[in-house]
Motif scaffolding. Structure first.
Motif, PDB file in Angstrom:
ATOM      1  N   ASP A  35      28.911 -41.767  -4.240  1.00 59.88           N
ATOM      2  CA  ASP A  35      29.321 -41.886  -2.843  1.00 59.88           C
ATOM      3  C   ASP A  35      30.818 -42.111  -2.639  1.00 59.88           C
ATOM      4  O   ASP A  35      31.351 -41.766  -1.577  1.00 59.88           O
ATOM      5  CB  ASP A  35      28.569 -43.043  -2.166  1.00 59.88           C
ATOM      6  N   ILE A  36      31.479 -42.709  -3.615  1.00 56.50           N
ATOM      7  CA  ILE A  36      32.882 -43.093  -3.420  1.00 56.50           C
ATOM      8  C   ILE A  36      33.844 -42.208  -4.216  1.00 56.50           C
ATOM      9  O   ILE A  36      34.833 -41.709  -3.674  1.00 56.50           O
ATOM     10  CB  ILE A  36      33.090 -44.576  -3.788  1.00 56.50           C
ATOM     11  N   LYS A  37      33.563 -41.997  -5.480  1.00 56.55           N
ATOM     12  CA  LYS A  37      34.503 -41.234  -6.316  1.00 56.55           C
ATOM     13  C   LYS A  37      34.838 -39.865  -5.749  1.00 56.55           C
ATOM     14  O   LYS A  37      36.012 -39.442  -5.787  1.00 56.55           O
ATOM     15  CB  LYS A  37      33.952 -41.104  -7.735  1.00 56.55           C
ATOM     16  N   ASN A  41      40.248 -39.396  -3.523  1.00 56.75           N
ATOM     17  CA  ASN A  41      41.527 -38.687  -3.534  1.00 56.75           C
ATOM     18  C   ASN A  41      41.926 -38.237  -2.134  1.00 56.75           C
ATOM     19  O   ASN A  41      43.099 -38.345  -1.734  1.00 56.75           O
ATOM     20  CB  ASN A  41      41.460 -37.479  -4.477  1.00 56.75           C
ATOM     21  N   ASP A  42      40.953 -37.746  -1.378  1.00 56.30           N
ATOM     22  CA  ASP A  42      41.247 -37.307  -0.009  1.00 56.30           C
ATOM     23  C   ASP A  42      41.697 -38.485   0.846  1.00 56.30           C
ATOM     24  O   ASP A  42      42.674 -38.377   1.603  1.00 56.30           O
ATOM     25  CB  ASP A  42      40.013 -36.651   0.601  1.00 56.30           C
ATOM     26  N   ALA A  88      37.421 -50.861  -9.752  1.00 55.16           N
ATOM     27  CA  ALA A  88      38.790 -50.400  -9.985  1.00 55.16           C
ATOM     28  C   ALA A  88      38.844 -49.156 -10.856  1.00 55.16           C
ATOM     29  O   ALA A  88      39.782 -48.359 -10.734  1.00 55.16           O
ATOM     30  CB  ALA A  88      39.623 -51.526 -10.604  1.00 55.16           C
ATOM     31  N   ARG A  89      37.880 -48.947 -11.726  1.00 51.96           N
ATOM     32  CA  ARG A  89      37.901 -47.737 -12.563  1.00 51.96           C
ATOM     33  C   ARG A  89      37.631 -46.488 -11.731  1.00 51.96           C
ATOM     34  O   ARG A  89      37.963 -45.375 -12.143  1.00 51.96           O
ATOM     35  CB  ARG A  89      36.902 -47.826 -13.714  1.00 51.96           C
ATOM     36  N   VAL A  90      37.054 -46.681 -10.539  1.00 54.28           N
ATOM     37  CA  VAL A  90      36.913 -45.583  -9.586  1.00 54.28           C
ATOM     38  C   VAL A  90      38.124 -45.539  -8.668  1.00 54.28           C
ATOM     39  O   VAL A  90      38.704 -44.480  -8.441  1.00 54.28           O
ATOM     40  CB  VAL A  90      35.604 -45.722  -8.786  1.00 54.28           C
ATOM     41  N   ASP A  91      38.528 -46.697  -8.157  1.00 48.37           N
ATOM     42  CA  ASP A  91      39.708 -46.739  -7.289  1.00 48.37           C
ATOM     43  C   ASP A  91      40.172 -48.180  -7.119  1.00 48.37           C
ATOM     44  O   ASP A  91      39.379 -49.057  -6.766  1.00 48.37           O
ATOM     45  CB  ASP A  91      39.395 -46.134  -5.916  1.00 48.37           C
ATOM     46  N   ALA A  92      41.445 -48.419  -7.355  1.00 49.57           N
ATOM     47  CA  ALA A  92      41.993 -49.773  -7.244  1.00 49.57           C
ATOM     48  C   ALA A  92      41.972 -50.279  -5.811  1.00 49.57           C
ATOM     49  O   ALA A  92      41.874 -51.489  -5.572  1.00 49.57           O
ATOM     50  CB  ALA A  92      43.419 -49.801  -7.794  1.00 49.57           C
ATOM     51  N   GLU A 354      44.501 -34.274  -7.695  1.00 46.75           N
ATOM     52  CA  GLU A 354      43.222 -33.687  -8.102  1.00 46.75           C
ATOM     53  C   GLU A 354      42.854 -34.049  -9.536  1.00 46.75           C
ATOM     54  O   GLU A 354      41.672 -33.981  -9.923  1.00 46.75           O
ATOM     55  CB  GLU A 354      43.248 -32.169  -7.941  1.00 46.75           C
ATOM     56  N   TYR A 355      43.823 -34.476 -10.334  1.00 47.28           N
ATOM     57  CA  TYR A 355      43.547 -34.897 -11.705  1.00 47.28           C
ATOM     58  C   TYR A 355      43.359 -36.420 -11.820  1.00 47.28           C
ATOM     59  O   TYR A 355      43.217 -36.950 -12.924  1.00 47.28           O
ATOM     60  CB  TYR A 355      44.670 -34.438 -12.640  1.00 47.28           C
ATOM     61  N   ASP A 356      43.373 -37.114 -10.714  1.00 49.57           N
ATOM     62  CA  ASP A 356      43.058 -38.556 -10.624  1.00 49.57           C
ATOM     63  C   ASP A 356      44.132 -39.497 -11.171  1.00 49.57           C
ATOM     64  O   ASP A 356      44.395 -40.538 -10.585  1.00 49.57           O
ATOM     65  CB  ASP A 356      41.735 -38.899 -11.326  1.00 49.57           C
ATOM     66  N   VAL A 357      44.754 -39.158 -12.282  1.00 52.73           N
ATOM     67  CA  VAL A 357      45.525 -40.164 -13.010  1.00 52.73           C
ATOM     68  C   VAL A 357      46.717 -40.684 -12.213  1.00 52.73           C
ATOM     69  O   VAL A 357      47.087 -41.862 -12.335  1.00 52.73           O
ATOM     70  CB  VAL A 357      45.974 -39.609 -14.383  1.00 52.73           C
TER      71      VAL A 357
END
Length: 392
Positions: A35-37, A41-42, A88-92, A354-357
């Motif tokens: 649901d979140i990951k 990015n958007d 946090a491993r999905v989004d800080a 788009e590459y997340d890092v």
């Protein structure tokens, strides 16, 4: 639900958790991944907060895990640290939302509120019906909050009148209540107040153009003759020592969040290293890339070991300010190295979302600074080592 330890948990620290704790983490991870990951990015690009996150975190039971009034089951501080890691491993920014709402706002009420205040506010906040923020930092007062707080509170019969400004307050553009810390004009002591954001004289304005934790809605707050009843003064928040009791626990939480941020960047780098082909083979086959991954994993593992021990000390009542300060300073410093090494593995591709890092790379800068800068936390540790305060 079946639980699989993270590959980045190289020494298997997660396996020391109870079965009930691991089951909770499995449910949380599934929700975050499904649901979140896919949307972070958007939302990061647009600097917008996903409001569905509030209900999701409440429904899964991730708010209020530490408090007697709201926890779904008995659990350890290490487990709650792993919740921060999974977020946090999905989004800080997702982790920061819960850290502010649960750790700081609910934590202030849990640590400093009366039994009646705890009973009134904590269940509503755990259910997501009331969102909290935490107003300590000011435009001219950050590291020196213990002495330099300029926001004032004046007792007027059965009410308090609060005047001042706050800055960098997370969740504050949509919070229902903000814990405001202000100096009592009568005794010059810092005291805490539960301030409904609908109170006349209270205003919050979003801070624009951030390039770190873009999803977090930080705000400037202005308080102009904000009048609240005495019942909203935190009963046991009567000096900065009480504020520090809240920060002691949340600094350790930030250390866990820093580990999660490192893991997010590391996982992205490992996946990319297995897919990207250069010179006829995947870049993960090259020695220099493996060196960066191994160094990153070393940082993650060392930080996890420190966080696990600090959490054990929190549970047995031996944790002191210097223990959480060292955890925060060390884990965020190692995070800063790790996200840079992981971004390096992507080359030019590493600077697009788009590459997340790059999101982890940029967000790390905020974690490095908030809840006490590295320098301030090392001075807390230095005072414990030498017996001498060197803050000024």
């Amino acid at each position: 639900m079946s639980f699989t330890p993270l590959a980045s948990d190289f020494y298997g620290f997660e396996t020391t958790l109870t079965e009930q704790e691991r089951d909770f983490l499995a449910r949380l991870r599934t929700w975050l991944d499904t649901d979140i990951k896919p949307i972070v990015n958007d939302h990061w690009n647009r600097a917008e907060f996903p409001r569905q996150l509030i209900k999701g975190i409440a429904d899964i039971g991730a708010a209020g895990l530490a408090w007697e009034e709201t926890r779904p089951f008995e659990n350890s501080a290490a487990f709650r640290g792993w919740v921060a890691v999974e977020l946090a491993r999905v989004d800080a920014s997702v982790a920061t939302y819960l850290g502010v709402h649960n750790g700081l706002a609910m934590g202030a009420i849990a640590a400093c509120g009366s039994a009646e205040q705890r009973a009134e506010w904590l269940p509503k906040m755990a259910a997501g019906n009331v969102v909290g923020a935490f107003g300590l930092t000011e435009p001219l007062s950050g590291s020196d909050s213990a002495q330099g707080l300029r926001t004032t509170a004046r007792r007027d019969g059965d009410t308090w009148v609060i005047n001042g400004e706050k800055r960098w307050i997370g969740n504050a553009t949509f919070s229902d209540v903000t814990i405001i810390w202000a100096k009592d004009v009568d005794d010059n002591q810092v005291k805490g107040f539960i301030v409904p954001t609908s109170t006349p004289g209270y205003s919050a304005t979003k801070i624009e153009n951030k390039q770190s934790l873009r999803i977090v809605q930080n705000a400037d707050i202005v308080l102009e003759d904000v009048r609240i009843p005495h019942s909203l003064k935190l009963e046991n928040a009567n000096s900065f020592r009480d504020t520090a009791r809240v920060l002691r626990a949340t600094r350790a939480d930030v250390a866990w969040g820093a580990v999660g941020t490192s893991i997010g960047a590391y996982e992205a780098a490992v996946a990319y290293a297995g897919e990207r082909v250069q010179f006829g083979k995947t870049i993960g086959s090259h020695q220099l890339v493996q060196d960066l991954l191994a160094k990153s994993l070393g940082n993650i593992t060392a930080s996890l070991a420190l966080c696990m021990r600090v959490s054990d000390m929190q549970d047995d009542g031996t944790q002191k300010d210097e223990h959480s300060a060292l955890a925060k300073a060390f884990a965020t410093s190692r995070m800063r190295e790790t996200v840079a090494w992981c971004r390096e593995i992507f080359g030019g591709n590493g600077i697009v979302t788009e590459y997340d890092v790059i999101r982890f790379f940029m967000d790390a800068e905020a974690l490095y600074s908030y809840e006490g800068t590295r320098e301030m936390n090392t001075l807390i540790v230095g005072r414990a080592i030498t017996g001498t305060a060197a803050f000024v």
